[in-house]
Design a protein around this motif. Sequence first.
Motif, PDB file in Angstrom:
ATOM      1  N   GLY A 114      -3.520   5.409   3.249  1.00  0.00           N
ATOM      2  CA  GLY A 114      -2.737   4.187   3.069  1.00  0.00           C
ATOM      3  C   GLY A 114      -3.420   2.946   3.599  1.00  0.00           C
ATOM      4  O   GLY A 114      -3.526   1.926   2.883  1.00  0.00           O
ATOM      5  N   ILE A 115      -3.883   2.992   4.839  1.00  0.00           N
ATOM      6  CA  ILE A 115      -4.519   1.804   5.430  1.00  0.00           C
ATOM      7  C   ILE A 115      -5.825   1.450   4.717  1.00  0.00           C
ATOM      8  O   ILE A 115      -6.038   0.271   4.378  1.00  0.00           O
ATOM      9  N   PRO A 116      -6.730   2.417   4.439  1.00  0.00           N
ATOM     10  CA  PRO A 116      -7.937   2.044   3.666  1.00  0.00           C
ATOM     11  C   PRO A 116      -7.604   1.465   2.298  1.00  0.00           C
ATOM     12  O   PRO A 116      -8.241   0.497   1.854  1.00  0.00           O
ATOM     13  N   LEU A 117      -6.600   2.017   1.612  1.00  0.00           N
ATOM     14  CA  LEU A 117      -6.207   1.470   0.306  1.00  0.00           C
ATOM     15  C   LEU A 117      -5.701   0.035   0.436  1.00  0.00           C
ATOM     16  O   LEU A 117      -6.044  -0.837  -0.373  1.00  0.00           O
ATOM     17  N   ALA A 118      -4.886  -0.210   1.464  1.00  0.00           N
ATOM     18  CA  ALA A 118      -4.355  -1.556   1.674  1.00  0.00           C
ATOM     19  C   ALA A 118      -5.474  -2.545   1.998  1.00  0.00           C
ATOM     20  O   ALA A 118      -5.462  -3.691   1.530  1.00  0.00           O
ATOM     21  N   LEU A 119      -6.470  -2.105   2.790  1.00  0.00           N
ATOM     22  CA  LEU A 119      -7.610  -2.970   3.105  1.00  0.00           C
ATOM     23  C   LEU A 119      -8.442  -3.267   1.857  1.00  0.00           C
ATOM     24  O   LEU A 119      -8.880  -4.405   1.636  1.00  0.00           O
ATOM     25  N   LEU A 120      -8.664  -2.235   1.039  1.00  0.00           N
ATOM     26  CA  LEU A 120      -9.410  -2.444  -0.204  1.00  0.00           C
ATOM     27  C   LEU A 120      -8.661  -3.404  -1.125  1.00  0.00           C
ATOM     28  O   LEU A 120      -9.280  -4.223  -1.825  1.00  0.00           O
ATOM     29  N   ASN A 121      -7.326  -3.314  -1.108  1.00  0.00           N
ATOM     30  CA  ASN A 121      -6.521  -4.211  -1.939  1.00  0.00           C
ATOM     31  C   ASN A 121      -6.694  -5.664  -1.489  1.00  0.00           C
ATOM     32  O   ASN A 121      -6.851  -6.567  -2.318  1.00  0.00           O
ATOM     33  N   ILE A 122      -6.691  -5.876  -0.165  1.00  0.00           N
ATOM     34  CA  ILE A 122      -6.896  -7.235   0.354  1.00  0.00           C
ATOM     35  C   ILE A 122      -8.278  -7.752  -0.038  1.00  0.00           C
ATOM     36  O   ILE A 122      -8.440  -8.901  -0.468  1.00  0.00           O
ATOM     37  N   LEU A 123      -9.298  -6.881   0.092  1.00  0.00           N
ATOM     38  CA  LEU A 123     -10.662  -7.278  -0.276  1.00  0.00           C
ATOM     39  C   LEU A 123     -10.744  -7.618  -1.761  1.00  0.00           C
ATOM     40  O   LEU A 123     -11.337  -8.635  -2.153  1.00  0.00           O
ATOM     41  N   TYR A 124     -10.108  -6.791  -2.586  1.00  0.00           N
ATOM     42  CA  TYR A 124     -10.123  -7.019  -4.044  1.00  0.00           C
ATOM     43  C   TYR A 124      -9.461  -8.349  -4.397  1.00  0.00           C
ATOM     44  O   TYR A 124     -10.008  -9.142  -5.171  1.00  0.00           O
ATOM     45  N   VAL A 125      -8.289  -8.602  -3.826  1.00  0.00           N
ATOM     46  CA  VAL A 125      -7.580  -9.855  -4.119  1.00  0.00           C
ATOM     47  C   VAL A 125      -8.416 -11.050  -3.658  1.00  0.00           C
ATOM     48  O   VAL A 125      -8.517 -12.064  -4.369  1.00  0.00           O
ATOM     49  N   GLY A 126      -9.045 -10.912  -2.491  1.00  0.00           N
ATOM     50  CA  GLY A 126      -9.881 -12.004  -1.985  1.00  0.00           C
ATOM     51  C   GLY A 126     -11.050 -12.296  -2.907  1.00  0.00           C
ATOM     52  O   GLY A 126     -11.348 -13.467  -3.205  1.00  0.00           O
ATOM     53  N   VAL A 127     -11.716 -11.244  -3.386  1.00  0.00           N
ATOM     54  CA  VAL A 127     -12.862 -11.427  -4.288  1.00  0.00           C
ATOM     55  C   VAL A 127     -12.417 -12.074  -5.591  1.00  0.00           C
ATOM     56  O   VAL A 127     -13.053 -13.011  -6.095  1.00  0.00           O
ATOM     57  N   VAL A 128     -11.292 -11.592  -6.145  1.00  0.00           N
ATOM     58  CA  VAL A 128     -10.797 -12.155  -7.413  1.00  0.00           C
ATOM     59  C   VAL A 128     -10.412 -13.622  -7.240  1.00  0.00           C
ATOM     60  O   VAL A 128     -10.655 -14.449  -8.123  1.00  0.00           O
TER      61      VAL A 128
END
Length: 304
Positions: free
Chosen positions: A279-293
């Motif tokens: 859960g936490i790694p997925l949530a962190l990856l989601n934040i990174l993805y949104v930031g990059v986009v």
Amino acid sequence: MTTVIVVFALIVGAYLVAVLEAWTTTGRLSFASPLLSGIALLGRESIVPRKSDRIFFEVGPVLLLVSAVLAAAVLPLAPGLIVADLATGALFVNAALAYVMVALVMAGWGPDGAYAMVGGFRFLGQLIGYSMPIVMAIVGVAMRAESLLTTAIVESQAALPNAIYQPAGFVVFSVAAMSVCFLPPFDLPTAPGELAGGTMAEYTGWRLAVVRLARAVLVVTLAAAITVFYLGGWNGPVLPPWAWTAAKTLAVAAVMLVAGRYVPRVREEHMLAWYWKIGIPLALLNILYVGVVLVVGEPSSMSM
């Protein structure tokens, strides 16, 4: 007037959730069953355990109801139809839901009963699992809206809902929402067959009616939060905005109630391991993805 409308919507939603929950449990769809069950509970004696901590015993169920209503106060039903459009609304939802843990621990400790106490501490362990992923998921939707206003989050999804824009965050938040509501398969705090009701074991009569009402309102609030954060809120064609919010919220609540019935109950240590390792790694990856986009710009294929 807005507060009256929101409270009325919560009561109607909680009633329909009770109908759906009874249907998923017994297989019989009866719109009168919650009303009959409520009348039966109000007619029974409300027993107070002999050695109970009276303050915790009485306050626990009420605090559970208050925390669910407070979280709903910052969720918009339609443009202009919100009790309080706070500048920190998205974080306020999480802050209000933190009192769910306090309420369940109080309800578990108050009666001075073994089953209730174990149920309360089980929810405390559950909180350690979902607390970080649910905040991180909220960060993702706030980043896209560039605001913590819940109305701004809905408006940011006019072209594309967050459930498609950031599916990882949607999954993480939805699973965490089921944990907050201690719905199956995360119903260890109440585990009917194992703990005889857990935190609800010692409540009877009108006090048990308050506990069940609070839980139903909590399910409606979390379903509304998923609607606002990930399903575009009031956005939709033809129907009025409030109708879209109501329809999406009820659909999400139905999915939450039905989905858990087909999954085995998750043990405490397994749930914690999943949240912290997945859960936490997925949530962190989601934040990174949104930031990059946000930095490079949304691809044209992602806008309608």
